[in-house]
Design a protein around this motif. Structure first.
Motif, PDB file in Angstrom:
ATOM      1  N   GLU A   1      20.979 -21.494   0.038  1.00 42.19           N
ATOM      2  CA  GLU A   1      19.706 -21.076  -0.558  1.00 42.19           C
ATOM      3  C   GLU A   1      19.948 -19.886  -1.471  1.00 42.19           C
ATOM      4  O   GLU A   1      20.798 -19.040  -1.188  1.00 42.19           O
ATOM      5  N   ASN A   2      19.189 -19.846  -2.568  1.00 39.53           N
ATOM      6  CA  ASN A   2      19.306 -18.753  -3.538  1.00 39.53           C
ATOM      7  C   ASN A   2      20.753 -18.651  -4.036  1.00 39.53           C
ATOM      8  O   ASN A   2      21.405 -17.605  -3.934  1.00 39.53           O
ATOM      9  N   LEU A   3      21.256 -19.768  -4.584  1.00 35.62           N
ATOM     10  CA  LEU A   3      22.672 -19.881  -4.913  1.00 35.62           C
ATOM     11  C   LEU A   3      23.150 -18.823  -5.907  1.00 35.62           C
ATOM     12  O   LEU A   3      24.307 -18.418  -5.882  1.00 35.62           O
ATOM     13  N   PHE A   4      22.287 -18.387  -6.807  1.00 34.72           N
ATOM     14  CA  PHE A   4      22.701 -17.398  -7.807  1.00 34.72           C
ATOM     15  C   PHE A   4      22.442 -15.962  -7.353  1.00 34.72           C
ATOM     16  O   PHE A   4      22.511 -15.028  -8.143  1.00 34.72           O
ATOM     17  N   ASP A   5      22.079 -15.826  -6.062  1.00 36.05           N
ATOM     18  CA  ASP A   5      22.041 -14.517  -5.400  1.00 36.05           C
ATOM     19  C   ASP A   5      21.070 -13.537  -6.052  1.00 36.05           C
ATOM     20  O   ASP A   5      21.381 -12.362  -6.260  1.00 36.05           O
ATOM     21  N   TYR A   6      19.852 -14.023  -6.380  1.00 41.27           N
ATOM     22  CA  TYR A   6      18.829 -13.107  -6.902  1.00 41.27           C
ATOM     23  C   TYR A   6      18.338 -12.210  -5.781  1.00 41.27           C
ATOM     24  O   TYR A   6      18.025 -12.668  -4.682  1.00 41.27           O
ATOM     25  N   THR A   7      18.247 -10.926  -6.042  1.00 44.12           N
ATOM     26  CA  THR A   7      17.663  -9.990  -5.083  1.00 44.12           C
ATOM     27  C   THR A   7      16.858  -8.930  -5.821  1.00 44.12           C
ATOM     28  O   THR A   7      17.181  -8.548  -6.944  1.00 44.12           O
ATOM     29  N   ASN A   8      15.815  -8.473  -5.158  1.00 50.79           N
ATOM     30  CA  ASN A   8      15.044  -7.320  -5.604  1.00 50.79           C
ATOM     31  C   ASN A   8      14.494  -6.684  -4.328  1.00 50.79           C
ATOM     32  O   ASN A   8      13.349  -6.943  -3.940  1.00 50.79           O
ATOM     33  N   PRO A   9      15.322  -5.904  -3.626  1.00 54.96           N
ATOM     34  CA  PRO A   9      14.941  -5.418  -2.301  1.00 54.96           C
ATOM     35  C   PRO A   9      13.635  -4.644  -2.270  1.00 54.96           C
ATOM     36  O   PRO A   9      12.920  -4.689  -1.277  1.00 54.96           O
ATOM     37  N   ARG A  10      13.316  -3.938  -3.354  1.00 53.70           N
ATOM     38  CA  ARG A  10      12.098  -3.128  -3.337  1.00 53.70           C
ATOM     39  C   ARG A  10      10.840  -3.967  -3.473  1.00 53.70           C
ATOM     40  O   ARG A  10       9.852  -3.742  -2.781  1.00 53.70           O
ATOM     41  N   ARG A  11      10.857  -4.938  -4.367  1.00 57.32           N
ATOM     42  CA  ARG A  11       9.618  -5.639  -4.681  1.00 57.32           C
ATOM     43  C   ARG A  11       9.553  -7.066  -4.151  1.00 57.32           C
ATOM     44  O   ARG A  11       8.469  -7.633  -4.072  1.00 57.32           O
ATOM     45  N   VAL A  12      10.703  -7.643  -3.815  1.00 59.52           N
ATOM     46  CA  VAL A  12      10.694  -8.979  -3.211  1.00 59.52           C
ATOM     47  C   VAL A  12      11.612  -8.955  -1.983  1.00 59.52           C
ATOM     48  O   VAL A  12      12.657  -9.614  -1.957  1.00 59.52           O
ATOM     49  N   PRO A  13      11.231  -8.213  -0.941  1.00 61.58           N
ATOM     50  CA  PRO A  13      12.122  -8.074   0.218  1.00 61.58           C
ATOM     51  C   PRO A  13      12.274  -9.360   1.019  1.00 61.58           C
ATOM     52  O   PRO A  13      13.173  -9.466   1.847  1.00 61.58           O
ATOM     53  N   SER A  14      11.399 -10.340   0.787  1.00 58.09           N
ATOM     54  CA  SER A  14      11.476 -11.599   1.539  1.00 58.09           C
ATOM     55  C   SER A  14      12.647 -12.466   1.104  1.00 58.09           C
ATOM     56  O   SER A  14      12.954 -13.464   1.761  1.00 58.09           O
ATOM     57  N   ILE A  15      13.320 -12.131  -0.022  1.00 58.89           N
ATOM     58  CA  ILE A  15      14.484 -12.893  -0.481  1.00 58.89           C
ATOM     59  C   ILE A  15      15.731 -12.071  -0.177  1.00 58.89           C
ATOM     60  O   ILE A  15      16.016 -11.077  -0.841  1.00 58.89           O
ATOM     61  N   PRO A  16      16.509 -12.464   0.848  1.00 61.49           N
ATOM     62  CA  PRO A  16      17.633 -11.634   1.273  1.00 61.49           C
ATOM     63  C   PRO A  16      18.884 -11.778   0.431  1.00 61.49           C
ATOM     64  O   PRO A  16      19.851 -11.044   0.621  1.00 61.49           O
ATOM     65  N   GLY A  17      18.934 -12.724  -0.480  1.00 63.66           N
ATOM     66  CA  GLY A  17      20.158 -12.981  -1.232  1.00 63.66           C
ATOM     67  C   GLY A  17      20.686 -14.363  -0.881  1.00 63.66           C
ATOM     68  O   GLY A  17      20.042 -15.156  -0.199  1.00 63.66           O
ATOM     69  N   ARG A  18      21.875 -14.665  -1.355  1.00 62.74           N
ATOM     70  CA  ARG A  18      22.455 -15.995  -1.108  1.00 62.74           C
ATOM     71  C   ARG A  18      22.714 -16.186   0.384  1.00 62.74           C
ATOM     72  O   ARG A  18      23.276 -15.310   1.047  1.00 62.74           O
TER      73      ARG A  18
ATOM     74  N   VAL B   1       0.811  -1.224   0.000  1.00 61.09           N
ATOM     75  CA  VAL B   1       0.000   0.000   0.000  1.00 61.09           C
ATOM     76  C   VAL B   1       0.843   1.272   0.000  1.00 61.09           C
ATOM     77  O   VAL B   1       0.303   2.365  -0.178  1.00 61.09           O
ATOM     78  N   ALA B   2       2.154   1.148   0.207  1.00 58.79           N
ATOM     79  CA  ALA B   2       3.009   2.339   0.205  1.00 58.79           C
ATOM     80  C   ALA B   2       4.461   1.920  -0.003  1.00 58.79           C
ATOM     81  O   ALA B   2       4.833   0.771   0.257  1.00 58.79           O
ATOM     82  N   ARG B   3       5.273   2.878  -0.490  1.00 56.86           N
ATOM     83  CA  ARG B   3       6.708   2.670  -0.571  1.00 56.86           C
ATOM     84  C   ARG B   3       7.391   3.633   0.389  1.00 56.86           C
ATOM     85  O   ARG B   3       7.092   4.821   0.426  1.00 56.86           O
ATOM     86  N   LYS B   4       8.329   3.100   1.177  1.00 59.79           N
ATOM     87  CA  LYS B   4       9.056   3.910   2.145  1.00 59.79           C
ATOM     88  C   LYS B   4      10.241   4.608   1.484  1.00 59.79           C
ATOM     89  O   LYS B   4      10.642   4.261   0.369  1.00 59.79           O
ATOM     90  N   THR B   5      10.800   5.570   2.177  1.00 59.95           N
ATOM     91  CA  THR B   5      11.932   6.307   1.631  1.00 59.95           C
ATOM     92  C   THR B   5      13.187   5.439   1.514  1.00 59.95           C
ATOM     93  O   THR B   5      14.119   5.792   0.788  1.00 59.95           O
ATOM     94  N   ASN B   6      13.203   4.288   2.210  1.00 59.08           N
ATOM     95  CA  ASN B   6      14.331   3.360   2.073  1.00 59.08           C
ATOM     96  C   ASN B   6      14.162   2.420   0.884  1.00 59.08           C
ATOM     97  O   ASN B   6      14.967   1.509   0.681  1.00 59.08           O
ATOM     98  N   GLY B   7      13.087   2.628   0.101  1.00 60.16           N
ATOM     99  CA  GLY B   7      12.840   1.799  -1.070  1.00 60.16           C
ATOM    100  C   GLY B   7      12.017   0.565  -0.802  1.00 60.16           C
ATOM    101  O   GLY B   7      11.606  -0.120  -1.744  1.00 60.16           O
ATOM    102  N   GLN B   8      11.760   0.251   0.475  1.00 61.66           N
ATOM    103  CA  GLN B   8      10.983  -0.927   0.832  1.00 61.66           C
ATOM    104  C   GLN B   8       9.488  -0.595   0.866  1.00 61.66           C
ATOM    105  O   GLN B   8       9.093   0.574   0.858  1.00 61.66           O
ATOM    106  N   SER B   9       8.670  -1.645   0.927  1.00 60.08           N
ATOM    107  CA  SER B   9       7.215  -1.469   0.865  1.00 60.08           C
ATOM    108  C   SER B   9       6.572  -1.642   2.233  1.00 60.08           C
ATOM    109  O   SER B   9       7.139  -2.259   3.144  1.00 60.08           O
ATOM    110  N   VAL B  10       5.373  -1.111   2.342  1.00 56.10           N
ATOM    111  CA  VAL B  10       4.499  -1.337   3.492  1.00 56.10           C
ATOM    112  C   VAL B  10       3.329  -2.181   3.012  1.00 56.10           C
ATOM    113  O   VAL B  10       2.673  -1.840   2.017  1.00 56.10           O
TER     114      VAL B  10
END
Length: 329
Positions: free
Chosen positions: A302-319, A147-156
């Protein structure tokens, strides 16, 4: 209550009835009927129809959570307006995807009817194919929404009811055993998940978006459906149980097609490319060893190829890497 009976040697029928009682919502009786028919040794058919009920969970009503590492926030419906107002006063809100005044409505329980039909076949040796087709009709679907985007780029995020939803699709699973120690499973899912009220508005020509300074009518084909649900998903699973030193290895890959994220142009639906999350893949691996019969040691990544999308998929922290010791008593 549940009962199972076999009127024929090749026919199994299961009927059940569930009663949900809740102090905040009306009681609900949910029946279900399932049938399995096996006319041949290597082929069986199955079908089911049933009703479902789900009352809002505690987190969907009262959660007030901010992930300290990723930075995204999730509010239950009773906390959404107050939490967003507090963030706005603190200067933490960059953009609202939805008017905060429309949030905070009490969540209604979710009810549904589900229809499923399919078959399972042993093709050759230990190879097995399972195919299912399904159709679900859901009233008041309880769904998470950005419902919102924060100034840190993450979502609410918060939770909302979606009134008249249908989901339908097919699921296919092929299981192979090339050797006694190796098991391979390939999967493919296709799904549509759409709001009937939105479809009616699109068919009537009542939904527009702004492009190059003018209003453009949105067609039903532009509608992505519910956010967070890709149309196409594939899975690969490999399990090898005869490695040196008694090790067992598991490899799992998930190929997830692009999916809607959130409305960015103000018309309430996902209908343009910039409102999607891109397609992605994820690969995980685990190696385990049983020790002294009662202990299991697991090492993996987990996530061996280190996919990240901090703004839209914050639940995946990286490798990430992990070690785990499990004891059985």
């Amino acid at each position: 209550m549940q009962d199972e009976w076999s009127p024929l040697a090749s026919l199994d029928v299961t009927g059940s009835l569930r009663l949900d009682g809740n102090s905040d919502y009306a009681s609900r009786l949910s029946p279900k009927m399932a049938v399995r028919y096996a006319p041949f040794d290597r082929v069986s058919f199955h079908a089911s129809v049933g009703s479902g009920y789900k009352a809002p969970a505690f987190r969907q009503l009262y959660l007030n959570f901010t992930n300290p590492q990723a930075g995204y926030s999730v509010f239950g419906t009773t906390e959404a307006q107050r939490g967003l107002q507090q963030f706005e006063e603190q200067g933490q809100i960059d953009t609202f995807f939805r008017d905060p005044s429309t949030l905070g409505e009490p969540l209604a329980p979710e009810t549904s009817w589900a229809f499923n039909a399919g078959f399972t076949a042993s093709l050759w040796g230990d190879a097995t194919l399972r195919l299912d087709a399904y159709h679900n009709e859901v009233d008041n679907l309880i769904d998470a929404e950005a419902v919102a985007r924060k100034t840190n780029g993450q979502s609410v995020f918060t939770y909302v009811n979606r009134n008249e939803i249908y989901t339908r699709g097919v699921e296919a699973r092929l299981t192979l055993r090339p050797t006694s120690a190796l098991r391979v499973q390939l999967g493919y899912d296709y799904q549509e998940a759409k709001d009937r009220q939105v479809l009616d508005e699109l068919e009537a020509g009542d939904v527009y978006r702004r492009e190059n300074g003018r209003d453009v009518q949105v067609s039903p084909d532009d509608y992505a459906g519910l956010p967070g649900r890709p149309a196409h998903t594939g899975t690969v699973q490999l399990r090898h149980m005869a490695l040196p030193f008694g090790l067992t290895a598991n490899v799992q890959g998930t190929l997830r097609g692009r999916a809607g994220y959130a409305d960015r142009n103000g018309n309430g639906i996902v209908d343009v490319d910039r409102e999607y999350v891109e397609a992605r893949t994820r690969w995980d691996v685990t190696v385990s060893k049983t020790l002294l019969d009662d202990y299991t040691l697991r090492l993996g990544g987990e996530n061996l190829f280190d996919y990240t999308n901090p703004r839209r998929v914050p639940s995946i922290p990286g490798r990430t890497w992990f070690a785990e010791l499990q004891a059985q008593f």
